[in-house]
Motif scaffolding. Structure first.
Motif, PDB file in Angstrom:
ATOM      1  N   UNK A 185       0.840  -1.199   0.000  1.00  0.00           N
ATOM      2  CA  UNK A 185       0.000   0.000   0.000  1.00  0.00           C
ATOM      3  C   UNK A 185       0.878   1.253   0.000  1.00  0.00           C
ATOM      4  N   UNK A 186       1.970   1.207   0.760  1.00  0.00           N
ATOM      5  CA  UNK A 186       2.889   2.359   0.773  1.00  0.00           C
ATOM      6  C   UNK A 186       3.538   2.557  -0.588  1.00  0.00           C
ATOM      7  N   UNK A 207       3.233   5.975  -2.660  1.00  0.00           N
ATOM      8  CA  UNK A 207       4.427   6.703  -3.108  1.00  0.00           C
ATOM      9  C   UNK A 207       4.386   6.890  -4.637  1.00  0.00           C
ATOM     10  N   UNK A 208       3.991   5.845  -5.362  1.00  0.00           N
ATOM     11  CA  UNK A 208       3.927   5.946  -6.824  1.00  0.00           C
ATOM     12  C   UNK A 208       2.911   7.015  -7.242  1.00  0.00           C
ATOM     13  N   UNK A 209       1.803   7.096  -6.511  1.00  0.00           N
ATOM     14  CA  UNK A 209       0.789   8.104  -6.834  1.00  0.00           C
ATOM     15  C   UNK A 209       1.305   9.511  -6.570  1.00  0.00           C
ATOM     16  N   UNK A 210       2.015   9.673  -5.432  1.00  0.00           N
ATOM     17  CA  UNK A 210       2.578  11.003  -5.132  1.00  0.00           C
ATOM     18  C   UNK A 210       3.469  11.466  -6.281  1.00  0.00           C
ATOM     19  N   UNK A 255       6.164  17.100  -1.214  1.00  0.00           N
ATOM     20  CA  UNK A 255       5.840  15.664  -1.051  1.00  0.00           C
ATOM     21  C   UNK A 255       6.881  14.911  -0.233  1.00  0.00           C
ATOM     22  N   UNK A 256       7.913  15.625   0.242  1.00  0.00           N
ATOM     23  CA  UNK A 256       9.025  14.906   0.888  1.00  0.00           C
ATOM     24  C   UNK A 256       8.597  14.126   2.128  1.00  0.00           C
ATOM     25  N   UNK A 293       7.918   8.944   4.715  1.00  0.00           N
ATOM     26  CA  UNK A 293       7.098   8.020   5.519  1.00  0.00           C
ATOM     27  C   UNK A 293       7.013   6.669   4.813  1.00  0.00           C
ATOM     28  N   UNK A 294       6.826   6.697   3.473  1.00  0.00           N
ATOM     29  CA  UNK A 294       6.757   5.444   2.709  1.00  0.00           C
ATOM     30  C   UNK A 294       8.075   4.670   2.814  1.00  0.00           C
ATOM     31  N   UNK A 295       9.183   5.387   2.632  1.00  0.00           N
ATOM     32  CA  UNK A 295      10.492   4.721   2.687  1.00  0.00           C
ATOM     33  C   UNK A 295      10.734   4.102   4.068  1.00  0.00           C
ATOM     34  N   UNK A 296      10.424   4.868   5.116  1.00  0.00           N
ATOM     35  CA  UNK A 296      10.577   4.350   6.479  1.00  0.00           C
ATOM     36  C   UNK A 296       9.703   3.126   6.724  1.00  0.00           C
ATOM     37  N   UNK A 297       8.465   3.179   6.224  1.00  0.00           N
ATOM     38  CA  UNK A 297       7.537   2.069   6.452  1.00  0.00           C
ATOM     39  C   UNK A 297       8.005   0.809   5.714  1.00  0.00           C
ATOM     40  N   UNK A 298       8.336   0.984   4.430  1.00  0.00           N
ATOM     41  CA  UNK A 298       8.704  -0.176   3.603  1.00  0.00           C
ATOM     42  C   UNK A 298       9.979  -0.842   4.125  1.00  0.00           C
ATOM     43  N   UNK A 299      11.003  -0.022   4.373  1.00  0.00           N
ATOM     44  CA  UNK A 299      12.270  -0.593   4.827  1.00  0.00           C
ATOM     45  C   UNK A 299      12.161  -1.068   6.288  1.00  0.00           C
ATOM     46  N   UNK A 300      11.283  -0.415   7.059  1.00  0.00           N
ATOM     47  CA  UNK A 300      11.059  -0.863   8.438  1.00  0.00           C
ATOM     48  C   UNK A 300      10.455  -2.261   8.447  1.00  0.00           C
TER      49      UNK A 300
END
Ligand SMILES: [Zn+2]
Length: 590
Positions: free
Chosen positions: A162-163, A167-170, A218-219, A224-231
């Motif tokens: 979902x993240x 992110x792709x939509x942003x 959008x940063x 948030x997406x990067x933190x969530x995915x890699x987390x």
């Protein structure tokens, strides 16, 4: 011919009764597959026969679902707003998740068999898939319980996946505003990124500045997406018992750590030569302190070679033929059978790709063909992927799954064949343009990829201690760029936001070093081809045939290459640095 690919061999549309029937049939196959596994894991019957049944059903369901998945992917890549296809694609992901539980049960069952080798030895089909069984055993200690694996794969649909779409939509909806020649412009990010290749220096600089400034909007969302995915990756890596994410990635890539280290070490040694190239390019464009980021892709010489699609196709077929008839015939067949979606159009994704559809032994290629030598070489690249699939036609889908580092072998080799041919046919100015374009590409794949590897390693390390803020991510990126590009780039004009639009940080982990592997391995293969143009193509086809059923070190050994040794990587890099020498000589001030 309108330049659109023809998908009729799969389905006519998302309303095709066959498509709807198959979508329902997939549900039936899933429940049949689940029942088969439930039965096998408690059965006291003949294990060899049971494993054969499992394998046959697994192959059938994989072929079936990949055809449905490929169709939706292909429809959406030329018609991004097709709502029906979008809806079906979401349905397909939920359906896929249902397969996790039975598959995990079966993998654990196989891992617990005492005499697997004997069982496999009794069946030709099982023996053909020995590598896949060995891989299940190797991964055994990292597999969690079936419930846990099942809930993880379902939670991914609402977590990392979902993240990734968010992110792709942003990025897809991101607009950049700027003034150019007294004109106010508001452009989608992808269009602004293309301005990096503009022949006008002012345009490149203004576009870059506006792009960097625009990320403020959008940063936070992307961080948030990067933190969530890699987390999520870190949580799972630890739970599964891997020491590091890199260790897990190498295991999934069937690659030894020693091989990666040999390659990275050779890459590091080659950095000074790339910096010389960047400094020369900087001088040619009138800069004193190395190249500013916005001029990385600037054209240094106007390139004149033009090929319309027909000429490009003829050029490729003609030069593929010097390599082998099989390669040329394949290209001709793909072109004549309308497997290629040729030109840019509204609603179509950017870039290029080749998608194999194993079930019907065909592939489809997406291009955004413009007519430059770069477009011709991209077309050759994608046809190379298709040829790789062709060599795997007689292998089952299980034995056709090659790891990321080998994925770019055939494609880059085909690109090389075409580019080498183009250099021979070019005049002097065109020659410099082609060589420069090739060095510029190599700089991305060696120097920038190295910086991405450093960044991703540093990001994982930082993420282990908690949320990584936007400012911290930017610093990590700048540090990675400084360490890789050194004095080749102007250290005051780097790109602190390269983690935003690049999709590679949001897919498989360390989706960077496989590119360097692909380029350097293909260069090494091309050198071998030049040594023995007669016998090489046949050996090469045999090698492609086994890419899905051996470790990388074994695959490369079949053609006499030892990738664990630094020498091999140095020799491949030397082909590129020799081109840099050539470029430095050709562009020397008199
Ligand atoms: Zn490729």
């Amino acid at each position: 011919m309108d330049g659109n690919w023809n998908l009729d061999a799969m389905y006519k549309s998302c309303d095709d009764p066959q498509f709807l029937t198959d979508l329902n049939k997939f549900d039936e196959l899933i429940s049949d597959f689940t029942q088969t596994v439930e039965h096998i894991v408690v059965s006291s019957g003949n294990i060899t026969q049971n494993l054969e049944t499992y394998l046959k059903k697994y192959i059938a369901i994989s072929l079936f679902s990949s055809k449905l998945g490929a169709y939706l992917h292909l429809v959406l890549s030329t018609d991004a707003n097709n709502e029906k296809a979008q809806k079906y694609r979401v349905q397909m992901s939920s359906k896929y998740s249902l397969l996790t539980e039975p598959m995990t049960k079966m993998e654990l069952f196989i891992g617990n068999l005492q005499n697997l080798d004997t069982i496999i030895g009794e069946s030709k089909l099982l023996l053909e898939h020995k590598f896949a069984f060995d891989e299940i055993l190797r991964e055994q200690k990292y597999i969690l319980s079936p419930d846990m694996e099942s809930i993880i794969s379902k939670l991914k649909n609402t977590g990392s996946s979902a993240w990734i779409s968010y992110k792709a939509k942003l990025i897809a909806n991101h607009k950049v505003e700027f003034r150019l020649n007294d004109e106010y412009k508001i452009m989608p990010l992808t269009a602004v990124l293309n301005l990096a290749e503009s022949p006008d220096p002012e345009t490149r600089k203004i576009a870059y500045k506006a792009e960097i400034k625009s990320y403020k909007k959008i940063e936070e969302g992307i961080a948030a997406a990067l933190n969530a995915i890699k987390g999520e990756v870190l949580t799972l890596t630890e739970k599964r018992g891997y020491d590091t994410v890199l260790e897990m990635t190498l295991q999934n890539s069937r690659l030894e750590k020693q091989t990666l280290e040999a390659m990275l070490s050779a890459m590091r040694d080659s950095l000074p030569m790339f910096r010389k190239y960047l400094r020369r390019k900087a001088e040619m464009l009138g800069h004193e302190n190395g190249l500013p980021w916005y001029d990385l892709f600037a054209p240094v010489i106007e390139e004149e070679m033009q090929f319309d699609y027909q000429q490009g196709s003829d050029f490729i077929i003609k030069h593929f033929k010097t390599f082998s008839d099989k390669l040329a015939d394949f290209a001709k067949h793909a072109i004549d059978s309308e497997w290629i979606d040729i030109y840019p159009k509204e609603g179509k994704v950017g870039g290029a790709f080749c998608a194999g559809i194993k079930d019907i032994k065909q592939c489809r290629i997406l291009l955004n063909y413009g007519g430059t030598i770069g477009d011709v070489s991209t077309m050759a690249h994608e046809l190379g992927h298709g040829f790789h699939n062709l060599c795997l036609d007689e292998e089952t889908i299980i034995n056709s799954r090659y790891p990321m580092p080998l994925a770019e072998t055939a494609s880059i080799l085909c690109e090389t064949i075409v580019k080498q041919a183009a250099v021979k046919e070019a005049n002097d100015a065109e020659k410099i343009a082609i060589i420069e374009a090739e060095i510029s590409d190599a700089t991305q794949i060696i120097v920038d990829i190295y910086s991405r590897f450093l960044f991703e390693s540093a990001f994982f390390e930082a993420r282990e201690n908690g949320y990584v803020t936007v400012e911290e991510i930017k610093t990590l990126m700048l540090n990675a760029q400084k360490e890789s590009y050194g004095d080749g780039l102007d250290e005051n004009v780097l790109h602190p936001y390269m983690w935003t639009w690049k999709s590679h940080y949001y897919g498989p982990n360390f989706y960077n070093f496989p590119y360097a592997f692909g380029l350097l391995f293909a260069k090494g293969l091309y050198a071998k081809y030049l040594e023995d143009t007669q016998n090489f193509p046949e050996k090469y086809e045999q090698m492609l045939k086994v890419t899905g059923k051996m470790n990388i070190e074994q695959v490369t050994q079949t053609i006499g290459i030892d990738v664990t040794k630094k020498d091999f990587w140095e020799a491949s890099l030397k082909i590129i640095t020799d081109d840099i020498e050539k470029f430095l000589t050709l562009t020397q001030k008199q």
